[in-house]
Design a protein around this motif. Structure first.
Motif, PDB file in Angstrom:
ATOM      1  N   LEU A   1       0.827  -1.205   0.000  1.00 29.84           N
ATOM      2  CA  LEU A   1       0.000   0.000   0.000  1.00 29.84           C
ATOM      3  C   LEU A   1       0.867   1.263   0.000  1.00 29.84           C
ATOM      4  CD1 LEU A   1      -3.028   0.927   0.298  1.00 29.84           C
ATOM      5  CD2 LEU A   1      -2.606   1.022   2.750  1.00 29.84           C
ATOM      6  N   LEU A   2       1.911   1.267   0.855  1.00 32.11           N
ATOM      7  CA  LEU A   2       2.780   2.450   0.966  1.00 32.11           C
ATOM      8  C   LEU A   2       3.629   2.646  -0.296  1.00 32.11           C
ATOM      9  CD1 LEU A   2       4.005   1.984   4.655  1.00 32.11           C
ATOM     10  CD2 LEU A   2       2.444   3.753   3.857  1.00 32.11           C
ATOM     11  N   ASN A   3       4.016   1.536  -0.903  1.00 27.97           N
ATOM     12  CA  ASN A   3       4.965   1.597  -2.029  1.00 27.97           C
ATOM     13  C   ASN A   3       4.273   1.877  -3.360  1.00 27.97           C
ATOM     14  OD1 ASN A   3       7.445   1.474  -3.265  1.00 27.97           O
ATOM     15  ND2 ASN A   3       7.354  -0.741  -3.560  1.00 27.97           N
ATOM     16  N   ASN A   4       3.052   1.322  -3.518  1.00 27.41           N
ATOM     17  CA  ASN A   4       2.433   1.387  -4.844  1.00 27.41           C
ATOM     18  C   ASN A   4       1.420   2.513  -4.991  1.00 27.41           C
ATOM     19  OD1 ASN A   4       3.908  -0.887  -5.385  1.00 27.41           O
ATOM     20  ND2 ASN A   4       2.283  -2.279  -4.694  1.00 27.41           N
ATOM     21  N   SER A   5       0.716   2.841  -3.893  1.00 21.58           N
ATOM     22  CA  SER A   5      -0.371   3.820  -4.040  1.00 21.58           C
ATOM     23  C   SER A   5       0.196   5.222  -4.155  1.00 21.58           C
ATOM     24  CB  SER A   5      -1.285   3.773  -2.805  1.00 21.58           C
ATOM     25  OG  SER A   5      -1.668   2.443  -2.554  1.00 21.58           O
ATOM     26  N   SER A   6      -0.566   6.028  -4.873  1.00 22.75           N
ATOM     27  CA  SER A   6      -0.166   7.437  -4.915  1.00 22.75           C
ATOM     28  C   SER A   6      -0.519   8.080  -3.571  1.00 22.75           C
ATOM     29  CB  SER A   6      -0.874   8.149  -6.056  1.00 22.75           C
ATOM     30  OG  SER A   6      -2.272   7.956  -5.913  1.00 22.75           O
ATOM     31  N   GLU A   7      -1.609   7.589  -2.953  1.00 18.83           N
ATOM     32  CA  GLU A   7      -1.918   8.018  -1.590  1.00 18.83           C
ATOM     33  C   GLU A   7      -2.820   6.962  -0.946  1.00 18.83           C
ATOM     34  OE1 GLU A   7      -5.694  10.882  -1.720  1.00 18.83           O
ATOM     35  OE2 GLU A   7      -3.910  11.774  -2.648  1.00 18.83           O
ATOM     36  N   ILE A   8      -2.848   6.982   0.416  1.00 25.79           N
ATOM     37  CA  ILE A   8      -3.595   5.948   1.142  1.00 25.79           C
ATOM     38  C   ILE A   8      -5.098   6.249   1.061  1.00 25.79           C
ATOM     39  CG2 ILE A   8      -4.027   5.002   3.459  1.00 25.79           C
ATOM     40  CD1 ILE A   8      -1.088   5.434   4.081  1.00 25.79           C
ATOM     41  N   LYS A   9      -5.878   5.166   0.763  1.00 25.65           N
ATOM     42  CA  LYS A   9      -7.342   5.312   0.757  1.00 25.65           C
ATOM     43  C   LYS A   9      -7.832   5.291   2.206  1.00 25.65           C
ATOM     44  CE  LYS A   9      -7.850   5.043  -3.777  1.00 25.65           C
ATOM     45  NZ  LYS A   9      -6.469   5.440  -4.051  1.00 25.65           N
TER      46      LYS A   9
ATOM     47  N   LEU B   1      15.181  -0.803  -3.462  1.00 24.08           N
ATOM     48  CA  LEU B   1      14.428   0.450  -3.586  1.00 24.08           C
ATOM     49  C   LEU B   1      15.393   1.621  -3.731  1.00 24.08           C
ATOM     50  CD1 LEU B   1      11.659   0.090  -0.834  1.00 24.08           C
ATOM     51  CD2 LEU B   1      11.310   0.013  -3.298  1.00 24.08           C
ATOM     52  N   ALA B   2      15.020   2.575  -4.571  1.00 27.09           N
ATOM     53  CA  ALA B   2      15.851   3.772  -4.731  1.00 27.09           C
ATOM     54  C   ALA B   2      15.379   4.842  -3.745  1.00 27.09           C
ATOM     55  CB  ALA B   2      15.711   4.291  -6.155  1.00 27.09           C
ATOM     56  N   PHE B   3      16.175   5.913  -3.588  1.00 23.79           N
ATOM     57  CA  PHE B   3      15.845   6.983  -2.633  1.00 23.79           C
ATOM     58  C   PHE B   3      14.510   7.646  -2.997  1.00 23.79           C
ATOM     59  CE2 PHE B   3      16.274  11.479  -1.156  1.00 23.79           C
ATOM     60  CZ  PHE B   3      16.183  11.198   0.202  1.00 23.79           C
ATOM     61  N   GLU B   4      14.212   7.745  -4.323  1.00 28.07           N
ATOM     62  CA  GLU B   4      12.952   8.353  -4.748  1.00 28.07           C
ATOM     63  C   GLU B   4      11.762   7.557  -4.208  1.00 28.07           C
ATOM     64  OE1 GLU B   4      15.511   7.776  -6.846  1.00 28.07           O
ATOM     65  OE2 GLU B   4      16.145   9.890  -6.801  1.00 28.07           O
ATOM     66  N   SER B   5      11.902   6.219  -4.249  1.00 29.63           N
ATOM     67  CA  SER B   5      10.818   5.356  -3.723  1.00 29.63           C
ATOM     68  C   SER B   5      10.654   5.586  -2.214  1.00 29.63           C
ATOM     69  CB  SER B   5      11.137   3.877  -3.951  1.00 29.63           C
ATOM     70  OG  SER B   5      11.417   3.661  -5.301  1.00 29.63           O
ATOM     71  N   ILE B   6      11.781   5.730  -1.536  1.00 33.50           N
ATOM     72  CA  ILE B   6      11.720   5.956  -0.081  1.00 33.50           C
ATOM     73  C   ILE B   6      10.985   7.271   0.208  1.00 33.50           C
ATOM     74  CG2 ILE B   6      13.096   6.364   2.022  1.00 33.50           C
ATOM     75  CD1 ILE B   6      13.210   3.467   0.990  1.00 33.50           C
ATOM     76  N   GLN B   7      11.283   8.302  -0.603  1.00 34.15           N
ATOM     77  CA  GLN B   7      10.606   9.589  -0.412  1.00 34.15           C
ATOM     78  C   GLN B   7       9.100   9.455  -0.606  1.00 34.15           C
ATOM     79  OE1 GLN B   7      12.936  12.102  -3.092  1.00 34.15           O
ATOM     80  NE2 GLN B   7      13.151  13.574  -1.402  1.00 34.15           N
ATOM     81  N   LYS B   8       8.741   8.667  -1.638  1.00 35.60           N
ATOM     82  CA  LYS B   8       7.312   8.463  -1.918  1.00 35.60           C
ATOM     83  C   LYS B   8       6.647   7.718  -0.747  1.00 35.60           C
ATOM     84  CE  LYS B   8       4.469   5.633  -4.903  1.00 35.60           C
ATOM     85  NZ  LYS B   8       4.530   4.564  -5.871  1.00 35.60           N
TER      86      LYS B   8
ATOM     87  N   THR C   1       7.714   7.596   2.490  1.00 35.88           N
ATOM     88  CA  THR C   1       7.610   8.453   3.684  1.00 35.88           C
ATOM     89  C   THR C   1       6.537   9.519   3.496  1.00 35.88           C
ATOM     90  OG1 THR C   1       9.480   9.758   2.865  1.00 35.88           O
ATOM     91  CG2 THR C   1       9.970   8.096   4.543  1.00 35.88           C
ATOM     92  N   ASP C   2       6.367  10.014   2.258  1.00 34.20           N
ATOM     93  CA  ASP C   2       5.282  10.979   2.004  1.00 34.20           C
ATOM     94  C   ASP C   2       3.922  10.339   2.240  1.00 34.20           C
ATOM     95  OD1 ASP C   2       7.083  12.899   1.457  1.00 34.20           O
ATOM     96  OD2 ASP C   2       6.769  12.965  -0.722  1.00 34.20           O
TER      97      ASP C   2
ATOM     98  N   GLN D   1      18.423   8.865   8.034  1.00 38.91           N
ATOM     99  CA  GLN D   1      17.905   9.607   6.875  1.00 38.91           C
ATOM    100  C   GLN D   1      16.385   9.430   6.768  1.00 38.91           C
ATOM    101  OE1 GLN D   1      20.421   8.818   3.593  1.00 38.91           O
ATOM    102  NE2 GLN D   1      19.579  10.439   2.311  1.00 38.91           N
ATOM    103  N   MET D   2      15.941   8.211   7.115  1.00 37.26           N
ATOM    104  CA  MET D   2      14.502   7.959   7.059  1.00 37.26           C
ATOM    105  C   MET D   2      13.772   8.800   8.125  1.00 37.26           C
ATOM    106  SD  MET D   2      12.454   4.385   6.953  1.00 37.26           S
ATOM    107  CE  MET D   2      12.680   3.921   5.262  1.00 37.26           C
ATOM    108  N   ILE D   3      14.396   8.923   9.319  1.00 35.77           N
ATOM    109  CA  ILE D   3      13.803   9.781  10.369  1.00 35.77           C
ATOM    110  C   ILE D   3      13.702  11.213   9.845  1.00 35.77           C
ATOM    111  CG2 ILE D   3      14.150  10.783  12.685  1.00 35.77           C
ATOM    112  CD1 ILE D   3      15.407   8.127  13.569  1.00 35.77           C
ATOM    113  N   ARG D   4      14.771  11.667   9.153  1.00 34.77           N
ATOM    114  CA  ARG D   4      14.772  13.033   8.582  1.00 34.77           C
ATOM    115  C   ARG D   4      13.600  13.214   7.613  1.00 34.77           C
ATOM    116  NH1 ARG D   4      20.359  12.511   8.195  1.00 34.77           N
ATOM    117  NH2 ARG D   4      21.427  13.801   9.735  1.00 34.77           N
ATOM    118  N   GLN D   5      13.409  12.181   6.764  1.00 31.81           N
ATOM    119  CA  GLN D   5      12.332  12.255   5.765  1.00 31.81           C
ATOM    120  C   GLN D   5      10.961  12.338   6.436  1.00 31.81           C
ATOM    121  OE1 GLN D   5      12.393  12.425   2.350  1.00 31.81           O
ATOM    122  NE2 GLN D   5      14.576  12.757   2.664  1.00 31.81           N
TER     123      GLN D   5
END
Length: 989
Positions: free
Chosen positions: A560-568, A597-604, A606-607, A641-645
């Motif tokens: 859910l966190l990795n694939n969705s653009s946002e949580i339902k 996973l790349a850093f961009e995926s991690i940002q997505k 954490t967002d 870094q994840m805590i920072r994000q």
């Protein structure tokens, strides 16, 4: 001639006109040894024969006087015999009896058994009753004589009676014996009080002012007997009391949520122990409040202090009023305290500047509202302060004109708390949107902290937290719902979760966990907080089962966190997501570290975590903090870094309502959570500017300095300044955590014993007592159970107990013992519950319960004593020598404090009875003097009940302690055995 009985012997002596010494010799021939003269009732027999005629028989009276002088008869038997004579019309007989009393009434003594000494007390009580009856009869005759015109005879006899009364009662020893007799025979004392009232009525009509004032003086002395222990002089030579100051500062800084009653009792204990006059006592409380306001760190700290000063302290004073003798007196004392306070203009100006308002005005209004000040006093004080403020131009600057002052906001917040609690009681399912509106309003600006501070100061924070736990739980049970209902449910879950975390971090987790849930059901938030939330002093295991829930749910959450653009939001189980997020983060971290996973995926990801509800980010960081602690230096980078994000806000259009307000609270929570781990890993994470305070009193200890140096340094500064400030309190608290109770207490006592100037040692005692209030129970156990016995039993340390530090240590020990004993039946404060308990040593083995087993303390004692029998284990001496009032009251000796006190008094008793004298003997005396000084009427059942009864006879051998009042003070007079011990000691003085 063979004499059959005593009467015949007296008659024969009279017939043959024996001289007094001849009579005594012959009596001893007639009555061989065996029965004593008291058993034969010699005094009564002589008086009976002497008083047969209208005037007394002088020869037989001379025999009685000889018997008294040569101690053939005891004082008690003579007094008892006199009190049986009741024909007050025979003037000459009465005068003869008064003359006999005159021989010994001011120097009574008895060196016999305890029963004989109690007999003397009773006989003296009977004699006092007889004297009062005699005085009343003489006064009645004088009145009749005045009416008949022949006053002379009655006046002479009345003067004689009053003279004997005065002579008897002016002796403190006699009054002490009467005090014991009053407790032995309550009915006789009632008869004396009636007699006194009757006498007062008769004497009121007398014309002689001299006789009247003499009688009033005697009456005052008699009425003072029941209360002769409660007279204490108050300290009038001092104006500052650092102990009161520090106790108030400590409570305001660290225990705002605490109940008021323990604080009231602690303050009253300090007031009693230091004999502080009420106006100065109240003044010191206000001074501490103003200093706290001025010193408090901006943000939450300042709001806490404002709530403490304007809401909690008036409530404390209302309770203190109940301890005072009269309402009127107390309002006058509060008025005097404010009069003194108004003279401290610089302090008040500084507080007004800090709060941007007239603080005194708010305070006076609040006190007036609580009935602590009359309206006239309030107006008068307000006018005085207003006139003073005219001379302080800096208080009226334009730049502060738009800032609303905290005292006004706090006083308005208090009724709002009550209204919110009522709103929260309603059925949440009926109007969730309306409730969300209320909560949203609470989140704006500093409203939340204002409301929490007001709730904490008025004792409503626990029910506040309970209501939010119920609300949070309500949002976990979902039914069929629309998109709008789902977003309201998500927001209610998130806001309640964030608020509860914020309350736990600001006021301590015990506020939330203290009330056990009656239904037996464990709510989600409580479970999460106990197992997953990092707190000061709580180390979490990142591999604990609580962080490893159902793997299928974790996989679906990761997807859910990795694939969705946002949580339902619809049908989302937020509490399950919060419990699963830790395992999901571990999966994501592993994938990132292994390059999946790349850093961009991690940002997505954490967002997504922080995009809708901030509580998910809080739960994720809670686990990451525990995880980072377990990693090596080179393995931490990605976790940090994840805590920072997760810490930064999401800049998106598509967030739920009140997002910015929620992010502010989230950032504050995360900053608190990460503080420890960031310090240990020397990492910096910039948390968004929250508008809330950064963490006050955080990281106070200087790096790379031994903590002992820090302790001695901070104590020296506090001693020099003469009072403890909030920052120092926090440093002492941190050092107590780090070093442990024994280390902390031992090193501070060493500092006290280094002082050589009397005024410094007295100041040090007041400050140390207030520092020890951080954890008084544990400190007292260490001080009385370890440190004092160590000093008293090691002759190489005796020199350190010399005056003045020895006197100061004795006073400190007494204060700690009294405070702990009076409060240890109550609840420990939240501040003390939080501290990890350390087993300094098992008190059961240090001080064994079973008297057959020699205690370590007594073995220590016997090794330093030439005559080991005096100080060896309790079995080597008879049980009676160790018997104390506490054993007769059956006090629970499994309690560590009771055990420590019992053994300390045993040790003091041994030192006082020992053949070796030295500074340790002097210390034992100072300790006992301290106990007597701090006691008051009705408070005698406290720590002195642990003193063995035999200590009393040792105490009176010490010149400074050989007074009747001391004996009365140290024995438990509620027990028959206590009264016997006291009577024996006083009668022998």
């Amino acid at each position: 001639m063979k004499v059959v009985n005593l009467k015949q012997a007296i008659l024969q002596a009279w017939k043959e006109r024996w001289s007094d010494y001849q009579w005594a010799i012959n009596m001893k021939k007639f009555f061989p040894k065996g029965a004593t003269w008291d058993i034969l009732n010699l005094a009564e027999a002589l008086l009976e024969q002497a008083m047969i005629g209208p005037s007394p028989n002088p020869l037989i009276l001379s025999y009685l006087k000889y018997a008294i002088s040569s101690q053939m008869v005891s004082y008690s038997s003579v007094l008892t015999a006199i009190s049986k004579f009741d024909d007050f019309s025979r003037d000459l007989c009465v005068q003869a009896l008064l003359d006999i009393m005159d021989m010994f009434c001011d120097r009574l003594s008895c060196h016999g058994k305890a029963e004989e000494c109690i007999g003397l007390c009773r006989a003296l009580l009977s004699a006092l009753h007889w004297l009062l009856r005699c005085t009343a009869a003489s006064a009645e005759r004088l009145r009749e004589g005045l009416e008949a015109g022949t006053p002379a005879a009655g006046e002479k006899q009345l003067a004689m009676c009053l003279q004997r009364l005065e002579k008897t009662l002016s002796s403190t020893k006699n009054r002490a014996l009467l005090h014991i007799a009053k407790l032995e025979e309550a009915s006789s004392w009632t008869a004396i009080e009636h007699c006194l009232l009757k006498l007062g009525e008769i004497l009121a009509n007398l014309s002689s002012p001299q006789l009247r004032s003499q009688a009033e003086q005697c009456g005052t002395l008699i009425r003072s007997i029941p209360t002769m222990l409660s007279v204490h002089s108050e300290q009038l030579h001092k104006t500052g009391f650092p102990t009161v100051h520090a106790v108030v500062l400590l409570e305001g800084t660290m225990n705002l949520t605490g109940e008021t009653q323990p604080l009231v009792e602690q303050l009253m204990m300090v007031k009693r122990m230091q004999h502080i006059p009420t106006p100065l006592f109240v003044l010191e409380i206000w001074k501490a409040c103003f200093v706290g306001l001025i010193e408090s760190p901006e943000g939450t700290g300042e709001l806490k202090w404002t709530a403490f000063t304007f809401l909690k302290i008036p409530q404390v004073l209302v309770k203190l009023k109940k301890y005072s003798h009269g309402d009127k007196d107390f309002t006058e004392d509060v008025n005097s305290a404010f009069e003194f306070l108004l003279k401290l203009t610089p302090l008040l100006d500084k507080a007004d500047q800090r709060c941007n308002c007239d603080c005194t005005n708010f305070l006076l209004q609040e006190c007036s509202k609580q009935g602590l000040l009359s309206e006239a006093s309030t107006n008068n004080l307000m006018a005085k302060r207003k006139a003073d403020r005219e001379h302080a131009p800096q208080l009226k600057s334009d730049e502060n004109a738009n800032i609303q002052p905290n005292p006004g906001l706090i006083l308005r917040a208090e009724p709002t708390v009550t209204n919110i609690l009522k709103t929260m009681d309603a059925d949440h399912s009926k109007s969730p949107e309306g409730l969300l509106g209320v909560l949203g309003h609470m989140l704006s600006g500093k409203s939340l902290d204002l409301l929490l501070a007001a709730a904490a100061a008025t004792g409503k924070l626990k029910s506040f937290a309970r209501k939010f736990i119920n609300l949070n739980e309500f949002t976990t049970h979902r039914s069929e719902e629309s998109t709008k209902a789902a977003s309201v449910r998500a927001l209610l879950f998130d806001i309640s979760f964030l608020m509860l975390c914020h309350v736990a971090q600001t006021y301590g987790s015990e506020v939330i966990l203290s009330e056990s849930n009656t239904g037996g059901e464990v709510f989600f938030f409580e479970t999460w907080m106990q197992t997953c939330m990092p707190e000061e002093g709580k180390i979490l295991n990142p591999d604990h089962p609580c962080f490893r829930p159902d793997s299928t749910k974790v996989e679906s959450l990761v997807a859910l966190l990795n694939n969705s653009s946002e949580i339902k939001l619809v049908q989302m189980k937020w509490h399950e997501a919060c419990l699963n997020i830790s395992a999901a983060i571990l999966e994501i971290l592993n994938a990132w570290e292994n390059g999946v996973l790349a850093f961009e995926s991690i940002q997505k990801i954490t967002d997504n975590i922080k995009g809708k509800v901030c509580s998910l980010a809080v739960c994720a960081v809670a686990w990451l903090v525990a995880h980072v602690r377990m990693l090596g230096l080179d393995e931490r980078e990605k976790s940090l870094q994840m805590i920072r994000q997760l810490a930064g806000p999401l800049y998106s259009e598509n967030t739920l309502q009140f997002y910015n307000e929620r992010v502010v609270i989230m950032s504050s929570i995360l900053e608190h959570m990460c503080a420890d781990v960031l310090q240990q890993t020397a990492t910096q994470i910039k948390f968004p500017s929250t508008g809330m305070d950064t963490m006050p009193y955080w990281n106070l200890l200087p790096p790379k300095r031994p903590i002992k140096e820090v302790l001695t340094d901070i104590f020296a500064k506090v001693l020099e300044k003469g009072w403890v400030d909030s920052r120092s309190i926090h440093i002492f608290d941190t050092l107590l955590h780090m070093g442990g109770v024994y280390w902390f207490c031992n090193n501070l006592i060493k500092e006290l014993l280094k002082e050589t100037r009397k005024e410094h040692t007295l100041r040090a005692v007041e400050l140390l007592y207030s520092i020890f209030c951080l954890d008084m129970q544990q400190v007292t156990l260490v001080l009385l159970g370890h440190i004092l016995p160590g000093l008293l039993t090691d002759s190489s340390k005796w020199h350190s107990l010399m005056d003045p530090p020895g006197t100061a240590l004795a006073k400190l020990a007494v204060w700690c013992a009294l405070s702990s004993y009076s409060s240890h039946k109550g609840q420990a404060s939240s501040r003390q519950k939080k501290r990890q308990r350390e087993d300094i040593e098992d008190y059961i083995s240090l001080f064994p319960l079973d008297d057959m087993q020699p205690s370590k303390l007594m073995r220590l004692l016997s090794s330093n004593e030439e005559d080991a029998n005096i100080l060896s284990s309790p079995t080597d001496r008879s049980m009676s020598s160790n018997l104390s009032a506490s054993q007769l009251h059956t006090v629970n000796m499994r309690d560590p404090l009771n055990r420590v006190l019992a053994n300390l008094f045993l040790l003091i008793s041994s030192i006082l009875g020992s053949r070796t004298a030295g500074p340790h003997t002097q210390f034992a005396q100072w300790f006992m003097e301290g106990c007597v000084d701090c006691l008051e009427q009705g408070g005698r059942g406290s720590i002195l009940q642990f003193m063995p009864f035999t200590t009393v006879s040792e105490l009176v051998k010490v010149s400074a302690m050989s007074s009747p009042k001391v004996v009365l003070a140290v024995t438990d007079l509620s027990l028959p055995l206590g009264r016997q011990v006291a009577a024996k000691a006083i009668a022998a003085l």
